[in-house]
Design an enzyme around this catalytic site. Structure first.
Site, mmCIF file in Angstrom:
data_model
loop_
_atom_site.group_PDB
_atom_site.id
_atom_site.type_symbol
_atom_site.label_atom_id
_atom_site.label_comp_id
_atom_site.label_asym_id
_atom_site.label_seq_id
_atom_site.Cartn_x
_atom_site.Cartn_y
_atom_site.Cartn_z
ATOM 1 N N CYS A 56 -73.752 2.954 39.669
ATOM 2 C CA CYS A 56 -75.112 2.771 39.168
ATOM 3 C C CYS A 56 -75.119 2.612 37.644
ATOM 4 O O CYS A 56 -74.576 3.452 36.932
ATOM 5 C CB CYS A 56 -75.993 3.949 39.578
ATOM 6 N N GLY B 115 -70.652 -8.025 46.958
ATOM 7 C CA GLY B 115 -71.146 -8.888 45.899
ATOM 8 C C GLY B 115 -71.296 -10.337 46.298
ATOM 9 O O GLY B 115 -70.301 -11.009 46.588
HETATM 10 C C1 LIG Z 1 -82.306 -3.271 44.679
HETATM 11 C C2 LIG Z 1 -80.880 -2.804 44.668
HETATM 12 C C3 LIG Z 1 -80.605 -1.466 44.705
HETATM 13 C C4 LIG Z 1 -79.273 -1.011 44.741
HETATM 14 N N1 LIG Z 1 -79.026 0.325 44.879
HETATM 15 C C5 LIG Z 1 -77.754 0.758 45.078
HETATM 16 C C6 LIG Z 1 -77.480 2.113 45.396
HETATM 17 O O1 LIG Z 1 -78.380 2.949 45.541
HETATM 18 N N2 LIG Z 1 -76.184 2.485 45.551
HETATM 19 C C7 LIG Z 1 -75.154 1.601 45.425
HETATM 20 O O2 LIG Z 1 -73.992 1.979 45.583
HETATM 21 N N3 LIG Z 1 -75.389 0.299 45.136
HETATM 22 C C8 LIG Z 1 -76.655 -0.132 44.988
HETATM 23 N N4 LIG Z 1 -76.900 -1.464 44.751
HETATM 24 C C9 LIG Z 1 -75.769 -2.409 44.713
HETATM 25 C C10 LIG Z 1 -75.540 -3.049 46.085
HETATM 26 O O3 LIG Z 1 -75.151 -2.087 47.040
HETATM 27 C C11 LIG Z 1 -74.452 -4.136 46.021
HETATM 28 O O4 LIG Z 1 -73.225 -3.568 45.661
HETATM 29 C C12 LIG Z 1 -74.807 -5.244 45.005
HETATM 30 O O5 LIG Z 1 -76.164 -5.611 45.116
HETATM 31 C C13 LIG Z 1 -73.952 -6.484 45.218
HETATM 32 O O6 LIG Z 1 -74.011 -6.904 46.527
HETATM 33 P P1 LIG Z 1 -75.037 -8.052 47.094
HETATM 34 O O7 LIG Z 1 -74.802 -9.273 46.278
HETATM 35 O O8 LIG Z 1 -74.631 -8.188 48.545
HETATM 36 O O9 LIG Z 1 -76.420 -7.513 46.925
HETATM 37 C C14 LIG Z 1 -78.202 -1.935 44.687
HETATM 38 C C15 LIG Z 1 -78.495 -3.284 44.599
HETATM 39 C C16 LIG Z 1 -79.802 -3.724 44.617
HETATM 40 C C17 LIG Z 1 -80.067 -5.211 44.590
#
Ligand SMILES: Cc1cc2nc3c(=O)[nH]c(=O)nc-3n(C[C@H](O)[C@H](O)[C@H](O)COP(=O)(O)O)c2cc1C
Length: 357
Positions: A105, A206
Site C-alpha cells: 500500500c 498487474g
Molecule cells: C481500488 C484499488 C484498491 C486496492 N486495494 C488493495 C488492497 O487493499 N490490498 C492490496 O494488496 N492491493 C490493493 N490494490 C492493488 C491490487 O490488488 C492490484 O495489485 C493492482 O491493482 C494491480 O492489479 P490490476 O491491474 O489487476 O488491478 C488495490 C487496487 C485498486 C485499484
C-alpha cells in the site's frame, strides 16, 4: 503447463486470485464474483490492525466472509509487530484459510506508520512482524509486495527471499514500485525472477484484463497464480473465461441478460449488507465499470450517477437493458438528448493509488 497450486494444504484451483482492492472487494463484491466462477482464492480488502485490535466495528466487519468464498484470505496492514500478531490471531479465529500481509500500500497514512509498502524499505521491521505472526498462527502466512519502494530501489527478489526465510508460504508481486503508484506497466519480469529464486508458490499481479494477458503472463514467468483486480470490475466473468481457456473449452461470453442479472444481484446483496445510501454509492461504482464499452454505456452511467434512490436505480437498469435487448436507441431517463460520452468518474488508478496497494 498451468495447473492448480497449493499454499501448504490450501488448494488454489483454478490458480486465479481475486486481487484485494480496498473499497471494492467487500463481502458482497467477492460473493458476486465468486458466483461467476473461475476464482481459486478470494482476499479481503486490506484491514487495519490498529482498527481490528481496538475493536473498530468497520475493521471487524471487513473480516466477514461467506463459506461459499473459500478458500479465503484475510489481508491485514500495519507496522507494529504486536498489533499485527494480535490481528493475525483474530483472522485465524474467524476461520480465514490464509493470513496475508500487505506490503504494497502506497498511501501516506499507511506508510507513515511503517506499514504497507513502508515494509519494503525496513527489513528489520518486516522480519520482526513476519516472525511474530508466524509464531502465533497455524494457518499459512502469505505476503503481497510491490517491486520496491523507490524506482531506484527495486528489491522484490530480496524481499521474497527474506519472506521465505521467515516462513511465508506464498508470495504475490504487483510489479510496480511505491513511487510509481499506478503509472506505467507492471514489471512481470520480476515475477519470473522471484519464481526462479524461491521455492514457495509465486503469483503475479498487474494489468491483466484479458484471457490473452493471463496466458501470456503465465508463459513468460512460469508463475503459479495470477491475480486480477481492476479487470474484474469491468468484467466479473474474466476468471471463468481464463479457466475456460486453461481447460481448452469454448470461452464463456456473458449475454446482456447475464450482465443485467449480475448488476441486480449485486444491488440486492449490497442492500442486505448496508444502509441504502452507501449501497447506492457502491452500485454506482460497479455500474460505471461494468458498462464500459457497451452501447449506450456512457449515457447509462450518467443516468445512474444522477439517481438517488433504490427505485430510480432499478428503473434506470430496467430501461437501459430493455432498450439494449430490443435494439432501440437508448436516450436515458425520459431524456431525448443523449449526453454523449459524459463519463462517470471511474474508480481507477487515481483512487486506487490513494487507498489501495
Ligand atoms: C481500488 C484499488 C484498491 C486496492 N486495494 C488493495 C488492497 O487493499 N490490498 C492490496 O494488496 N492491493 C490493493 N490494490 C492493488 C491490487 O490488488 C492490484 O495489485 C493492482 O491493482 C494491480 O492489479 P490490476 O491491474 O489487476 O488491478 C488495490 C487496487 C485498486 C485499484
Amino acid at each position: 503447463m498451468t495447473k492448480p497450486f497449493k499454499i501448504r494444504d490450501v488448494e488454489i484451483n483454478p490458480p486465479l486470485v481475486l486481487s484485494p482492492m480496498a473499497g471494492v472487494t467487500d463481502i458482497s463484491f467477492r460473493r458476486l464474483l465468486k458466483r461467476r466462477g473461475g476464482i481459486g482464492l478470494t482476499v479481503s480488502e486490506f484491514i487495519s490492525v490498529e482498527g481490528l485490535t481496538r475493536n473498530n466495528p468497520k475493521s471487524k466487519r471487513q473480516m466477514r466472509f461467506f463459506e461459499e468464498e473459500r478458500p479465503f484470505a484475510v489481508q491485514i496492514f500495519g507496522g507494529q509487530a504486536t498489533r499485527m500478531r494480535m490481528a493475525a490471531e483474530m483472522a485465524e479465529e474467524v476461520g480465514a484459510d490464509i493470513l496475508d500481509i500487505n506490503c504494497g500500500c502506497p498511501a501516506p497514512k499507511v506508510v507513515k506508520h511503517g506499514g504497507g509498502s513502508g515494509l519494503l524499505r525496513d527489513y528489520a521491521r518486516l522480519e520482526e512482524i513476519l516472525k511474530e505472526i508466524k509464531k502465533a498462527i497455524r494457518i499459512p502466512l502469505t505476503i503481497k509486495i510491490r517491486a520496491g519502494y523507490f524506482d531506484h530501489t527495486i528489491n522484490a527478489v530480496e524481499t521474497a527471499k527474506l519472506a521465505e526465510a521467515c516462513g511465508v508460504e506464498h508470495i504475490a508481486l504487483h510489479g510496480r514500485t511505491k513511487e510509481q503508484g499506478y503509472r506505467g506497466r507492471a514489471n512481470w519480469d520480476l515475477v519470473r525472477q522471484i519464481k526462479e529464486t524461491v521455492s514457495v508458490p509465486v503469483s503475479g499481479s498487474g494489468d491483466v484484463v484479458t484471457v490473452e494477458d493471463a496466458l501470456a503472463r503465465w508463459r513468460e514467468t512460469n508463475c503459479d497464480g495470477i491475480l486480477i483486480g481492476r479487470g474484474a470490475m469491468a468484467n466479473p466473468w474474466i476468471f471463468r473465461q481464463v479457466e475456460d481457456a486453461l481447460a481448452g473449452r469454448e470461452i464463456f461470453q456473458p449475454t446482456l441478460e447475464d450482465k443485467r442479472a449480475a448488476l441486480l444481484e449485486y444491488f440486492e446483496m449490497l442492500r442486505e449488507d448496508m444502509p441504502e445510501i452507501p449501497a447506492i454509492g457502491k452500485m454506482k461504482q460497479l455500474a460505471g465499470q461494468f458498462t464500459r464499452g457497451l452501447q449506450g454505456g456512457a449515457l447509462f452511467r450518467t443516468t445512474i450517477y444522477h439517481s438517488h434512490s433504490v427505485t430510480e436505480i432499478l428503473d434506470r437498469i430496467t430501461e437501459y437493458f430493455e432498450a439494449m435487448a430490443s435494439g432501440r436507441p437508448y436516450f436515458g431517463e425520459g431524456n431525448a438528448q443523449a449526453v454523449e460520452e459524459e463519463e462517470a468518474p471511474a474508480l481507477d488508478s487515481c483512487e486506487a493509488a490513494r487507498i489501495g496497494s
